[in-house]
Each structure stands twice: as C-alpha cells, then as structure tokens.
Design a protein around this motif. Sequence first.
Motif, PDB file in Angstrom:
ATOM      1  N   MET A 217       0.825  -1.188   0.000  1.00  0.00           N
ATOM      2  CA  MET A 217       0.000   0.000   0.000  1.00  0.00           C
ATOM      3  C   MET A 217       0.872   1.256   0.000  1.00  0.00           C
ATOM      4  O   MET A 217       1.402   1.626  -1.005  1.00  0.00           O
ATOM      5  CB  MET A 217      -0.872   0.010   1.252  1.00  0.00           C
ATOM      6  N   TYR A 218       1.000   1.850   1.182  1.00  0.00           N
ATOM      7  CA  TYR A 218       1.745   3.110   1.296  1.00  0.00           C
ATOM      8  C   TYR A 218       3.253   2.877   1.260  1.00  0.00           C
ATOM      9  O   TYR A 218       4.016   3.803   1.033  1.00  0.00           O
ATOM     10  CB  TYR A 218       1.373   3.835   2.590  1.00  0.00           C
ATOM     11  N   GLU A 219       3.681   1.629   1.477  1.00  0.00           N
ATOM     12  CA  GLU A 219       5.113   1.333   1.572  1.00  0.00           C
ATOM     13  C   GLU A 219       5.887   1.761   0.324  1.00  0.00           C
ATOM     14  O   GLU A 219       7.039   2.184   0.407  1.00  0.00           O
ATOM     15  CB  GLU A 219       5.355  -0.162   1.832  1.00  0.00           C
ATOM     16  N   SER A 220       5.259   1.667  -0.828  1.00  0.00           N
ATOM     17  CA  SER A 220       5.949   1.973  -2.078  1.00  0.00           C
ATOM     18  C   SER A 220       6.278   3.460  -2.229  1.00  0.00           C
ATOM     19  O   SER A 220       7.141   3.815  -3.029  1.00  0.00           O
ATOM     20  CB  SER A 220       5.118   1.504  -3.270  1.00  0.00           C
ATOM     21  N   ILE A 221       5.638   4.314  -1.465  1.00  0.00           N
ATOM     22  CA  ILE A 221       5.915   5.752  -1.598  1.00  0.00           C
ATOM     23  C   ILE A 221       7.004   6.219  -0.637  1.00  0.00           C
ATOM     24  O   ILE A 221       7.371   7.389  -0.649  1.00  0.00           O
ATOM     25  CB  ILE A 221       4.639   6.600  -1.399  1.00  0.00           C
ATOM     26  N   LEU A 222       7.497   5.311   0.210  1.00  0.00           N
ATOM     27  CA  LEU A 222       8.516   5.671   1.197  1.00  0.00           C
ATOM     28  C   LEU A 222       9.831   4.980   0.882  1.00  0.00           C
ATOM     29  O   LEU A 222       9.847   3.838   0.400  1.00  0.00           O
ATOM     30  CB  LEU A 222       8.066   5.254   2.601  1.00  0.00           C
ATOM     31  N   ASN A 223      10.929   5.646   1.210  1.00  0.00           N
ATOM     32  CA  ASN A 223      12.210   4.962   1.070  1.00  0.00           C
ATOM     33  C   ASN A 223      12.359   3.990   2.247  1.00  0.00           C
ATOM     34  O   ASN A 223      11.590   4.032   3.206  1.00  0.00           O
ATOM     35  CB  ASN A 223      13.373   5.968   0.977  1.00  0.00           C
TER      36      ASN A 223
END
Length: 156
Positions: free
Chosen positions: A1-7
């Motif tokens: 989910m949101y993991e892909s937008i964070l380093n």
Amino acid sequence: MYESILNTQDREQVKAIAEQIKQAGKRAIADIVLIGQKLSEARELVPHGSWGVWLKAEFGWSFTTAERFINVAIFNTSVEFGVSELPIDAKALYLLSAPSTPQAVKDNVVDIASKGGHVTYPQVKDDIVAHQQQHQPKKASEWTEQDGVEEIDECG
C-alpha cells in the motif's frame, strides 16, 4: 500500500511509529476500562441522589458519559482477553458495550476483532441496524399462512 511511496529508512521509521500508536491505543482502551471500574466502585459509595452532583463536580460529566465508561468495564468482563487486546475503536466500543446493543451483534463483532479485523463505529452501527431489521416483527398486513394465519375473506 503506502510502503511503495517511502524509502526504506522512512518505511521502517513509519512502521515503528505505527506500532507505538497501536500500543498507546491499547493503553487508552485499558484506561477506559479502568475508569469504568472505578466509576462503578464510586457509584456504590456516593449517597443515593448525589451521583450526578459528584460526577459534575469531579469531572464535569453527565450520567451518560459515566454510563459509557461503566458499560465498557462490564463488557470487558465478557471478552476472553479483554477489550484492550482487540482492534476496536473507542467510539465503536462505547456503542458495542451499550446494554441496548443485541448480544448477537456483540458476539459477531468480537469474533471479527478476535480474528484481527479492525472494528469501527460505522461497522457496529450498521450491524445493529441490520440486526434490528432482521428481527423486526412483521406487521399484521405482512402475515401469511406460514406464520400460522389463514386467509380470511371479508365476511369473516
């Protein structure tokens, strides 16, 4: 989910923060239970007719606010691991623990939460409405032979 937008570093830090928030939420629910238990103890000690005065003087609370806490404490005793271990929002917990909430709804929601499903206020409210609609008595005009009512002509 949101993991892909964070380093990677931020993702790990955000996960750690989320876990801290979840633990704080569990403590908050445990505190709601404790407040309910203590209010129940105090209610036994405060002279008859003075409960509302005491609540207002000590906390600025109404009867309803105190009853919500007490209901959660009572409901907590019916849940095997305690409500603070279940993923149920506080507002949902107040509604779920209300004496007017059907036991079938309570059992269903606890089952969902016990399996890891996060329970919110709208879910509990929807479950209560659905239960009420399913168990609403039929109007006389809706009765059929299956209900043990025979057709009667207009002459009787």
